[in-house]
Write an enzyme that holds these catalytic residues in place. Structure first.
Site, PDB file in Angstrom:
ATOM      1  N   GLY A   1      -4.498  -3.837  -4.839  1.00 22.57           N
ATOM      2  CA  GLY A   1      -5.179  -2.737  -5.456  1.00 22.57           C
ATOM      3  C   GLY A   1      -4.194  -1.524  -5.726  1.00 22.57           C
TER       4      GLY A   1
ATOM      5  CG  ASP B   1      -1.657  -1.266   1.409  1.00 17.34           C
ATOM      6  OD1 ASP B   1      -2.510  -1.685   0.606  1.00 17.34           O
ATOM      7  OD2 ASP B   1      -1.664  -1.672   2.620  1.00 17.34           O
TER       8      ASP B   1
ATOM      9  CD  GLN C   1       0.551  -8.892  -2.664  1.00 16.24           C
ATOM     10  OE1 GLN C   1       1.456  -9.352  -3.242  1.00 16.24           O
ATOM     11  NE2 GLN C   1      -0.922  -8.942  -2.992  1.00 16.24           N
TER      12      GLN C   1
END
Length: 425
Positions: free
Chosen positions: A45, A18, A225
């Site tokens: 994401g 993130d 990741q």
């Protein structure tokens, strides 16, 4: 990172994921001919903001938003075909032309519904904090030599026989865990529906990338990741199921390690983590709540809140070492704009001894006492800065200190979510 001497660059997360890799890949893709996603799956994401539009990409490389970039899903990715086409259809509806630009490795393993059932059942007993998207069980099958690959879709009769064996094993495991069975007919129907769309994209992507490099093209390898979630080098067992570090880029894209000549590590100006596991510099009080609120620290795919803390130099030093980082990109500097003082973790105390290393034992990492130094904040907006000289002196001093502690040069600084809110150092 791309210059006359640099042709193939890896972008990796240097914390717990993130970190803002999607934005950096998007920025670098403007200069890249080929962008390759090399590991992970639909549990990642990557968020890219262009103007007022936000794109969340789960499996498709972030370079898809640049018309000149060819995009590759490499053999190291575990591919959820249903999610892939939902993602593709969403991009098409928003005017992104992907025709002839996306290629999928025929060697990539497929995430199937039974993998998601196994993931959910397993998480009930072993609280790792997975996303429940079947990533771990798919990698387990891959390394157990019982996976289903993209190339297996080419022979319908052989695929049925293969799935019968795979589902028999999966259903026995599900029964042992008290979960209901997966349906063979539903799996076959799903793959029969998706195969006509997936197979035209399938190719030997390692050869495709190799030829691009031989032709002098610029290649960007995109990781998912972060380094501290690497199955070998992360905070095991609170890790993902693949090699998120730069070494995995070669394996997951199908090119030799000597082809890579730059590794960019992306770090937040503070630290976050999703799910369970140690976070030594976690801010438990108002500071942590402020970081979460200002930084919008919620998962792009899952919506789960991220735990927040201060910059941890031990973590980033470790990432510099295990990834061989040649540069850093610091993101979300603007999140710190309102803080009058900013703690920075410089090391740990363990059993009374000062250490600048990262313990391999997760129990020890949970017991360490972080050592902080406090730097002055700048109490000014950095969102409009486009050069280092535009930043307040205190913000430049903060970045200088992070660079010194990490032991790698800062190449980029992000001061907002939009594509244009970035400083190239």
């Amino acid at each position: 990172m791309f210059d006359p001497k640099t042709q193939c660059v890896v972008v990796v997360g240097a914390q717990w994921g993130d970190e803002g890799k999607g934005k950096l890949v998007d920025v670098l893709s403007e200069r890249a001919d080929c962008v390759v996603r090399y590991q992970g799956g639909a549990n990642a994401g990557h968020t890219v903001v262009i103007g007022e539009e936000q794109f969340i990409l789960q499996q498709i490389p972030s370079g898809i938003l640049h018309a000149g970039a060819r995009c590759v899903i490499g053999n190291g990715v575990v591919l959820d075909p249903e999610t892939l086409f939902q993602e593709l259809d969403g991009l098409t509806q928003r005017g992104v032309d992907i025709t002839g630009r996306l290629f999928v490795s025929e060697r990539a393993h497929l995430v199937l519904p039974y993998h998601k059932l196994l993931d959910a059942a397993s998480e009930k007993s072993q609280k790792i904090g997975t996303t429940g998207r079947g990533i771990g069980p798919t990698y387990e099958d891959k390394y157990g030599r019982r996976g289903v690959r993209v190339i297996d879709l080419r022979d319908g009769k052989a695929l049925r026989a293969l799935l019968e064996v795979r589902l028999d094993r999966a259903n026995r495991l599900l029964a042992m865990m008290g979960a209901g069975p997966a349906s063979l007919d539903e799996h076959l129907a799903l793959l029969e529906r998706l195969a006509p769309r997936l197979l035209p994209l399938a190719t030997d992507t390692g050869l495709l990338v190799h030829r691009a490099l031989r032709a002098g093209k610029r290649v960007l390898l995109e990781g998912a990741q972060g380094a501290l979630l690497d199955v070998d080098h992360g905070t095991y067992p609170y890790v993902t199921s693949s090699n998120t570090t730069a070494g995995g880029a070669s394996i997951g894209s199908g090119i030799g390690p000597t082809a890579i000549d730059g590794v960019l590590g992306v770090v937040k100006a503070y630290t976050t983590r999703v799910g369970n596991g140690p976070l030594p510099t976690e801010a438990m009080g108002e500071g942590g709540k402020a970081l979460q609120r200002i930084g919008g620290e919620f998962g792009a795919v899952t919506g789960r809140p991220r735990r927040c803390g201060w910059f941890d130099a031990n973590v980033v030093r470790y990432s510099v070492r295990v990834n061989g980082l040649t540069g850093l990109a610091v993101t979300k500097l603007d999140v710190l704009d309102t803080f009058s003082e900013i703690p920075v973790g410089t090391g740990y105390r363990l059993h009374g001894e000062l250490t600048e290393e990262l313990p391999a034992e997760v129990e020890q990492l949970e017991r360490v006492e972080p050592v902080y130094e406090t730097l002055p904040g700048w109490k000014k907006s950095t969102e409009g800065a486009r050069r280092m000289a535009d930043l307040p002196p205190e913000a430049r001093a903060y970045l200088d200190r992070l660079q010194d502690l990490a032991g790698a040069p800062i190449r980029y600084v992000s001061v907002g979510t939009r594509r244009d809110q970035i400083i190239e150092v």
